[in-house]
Design a protein around this motif. Structure first.
Motif, PDB file in Angstrom:
ATOM      1  N   GLN A 149     -51.389  53.449  43.925  1.00  0.00           N
ATOM      2  CA  GLN A 149     -52.271  54.207  43.036  1.00  0.00           C
ATOM      3  C   GLN A 149     -53.077  53.260  42.155  1.00  0.00           C
ATOM      4  OE1 GLN A 149     -49.473  56.737  41.012  1.00  0.00           O
ATOM      5  NE2 GLN A 149     -49.667  58.398  42.510  1.00  0.00           N
ATOM      6  N   SER A 165     -57.055  52.878  42.111  1.00  0.00           N
ATOM      7  CA  SER A 165     -57.805  52.970  40.853  1.00  0.00           C
ATOM      8  C   SER A 165     -58.675  51.744  40.647  1.00  0.00           C
ATOM      9  CB  SER A 165     -56.851  53.117  39.667  1.00  0.00           C
ATOM     10  OG  SER A 165     -56.139  54.322  39.749  1.00  0.00           O
ATOM     11  N   GLU A 220     -61.726  51.994  42.751  1.00  0.00           N
ATOM     12  CA  GLU A 220     -62.667  52.964  42.180  1.00  0.00           C
ATOM     13  C   GLU A 220     -63.415  52.370  40.998  1.00  0.00           C
ATOM     14  OE1 GLU A 220     -60.503  56.527  41.232  1.00  0.00           O
ATOM     15  OE2 GLU A 220     -59.891  56.840  43.314  1.00  0.00           O
TER      16      GLU A 220
END
Length: 127
Positions: free
Chosen positions: A6, A10, A13
């Protein structure tokens, strides 16, 4: 592991958003307010990127420290087993030397041979 994934997602992104903001900042015809907003966004995104990278680094370091401890424990166990194996080998060497010595002494005391019938015979040496 899922938390790491995760965090990596992130990070990707955030990096994509930084790239998009940087490209938009270079566009012609933006007002000063738009440029300022994009610059503030860029700074905030880069701060978020640094924080996330620092978090990932701490997690990686903690994981490596655990692995190092595990390897050290395994290393101590292996060394202890090798020491025991070496001690057993040394004991066997001592027993082997004793047996060789006894055989040598017995060889000096007894004459060993095979008689006409193929039987092993011992004769006491009287020298």
């Amino acid at each position: 592991m899922q938390n790491d994934q995760q965090s990596l997602d992130s990070l990707k992104e955030i990096q994509a958003a930084i790239s998009e903001v940087d490209h938009k900042r270079m566009e012609e015809g933006l007002s000063k307010d738009e440029v300022k907003l994009l610059e503030i966004s860029s700074v905030a995104l880069r701060d978020a990127e640094r924080l996330l990278i620092a978090k990932l680094q701490k997690e990686i370091i903690a994981d490596l420290e655990q692995k190092v401890l595990s390897v050290q424990k395994l290393s101590r166990s292996i060394r202890a087993k090798v020491t025991r194996m070496n001690n057993a080998a040394k004991s066997l060497d001592k027993v082997d030397n004793v047996i060789k010595g006894v055989v040598k002494i017995l060889g000096k005391i007894f004459s060993v041979g095979i008689d006409k019938g193929g039987m092993l015979c011992y004769n006491l040496r009287m020298n």
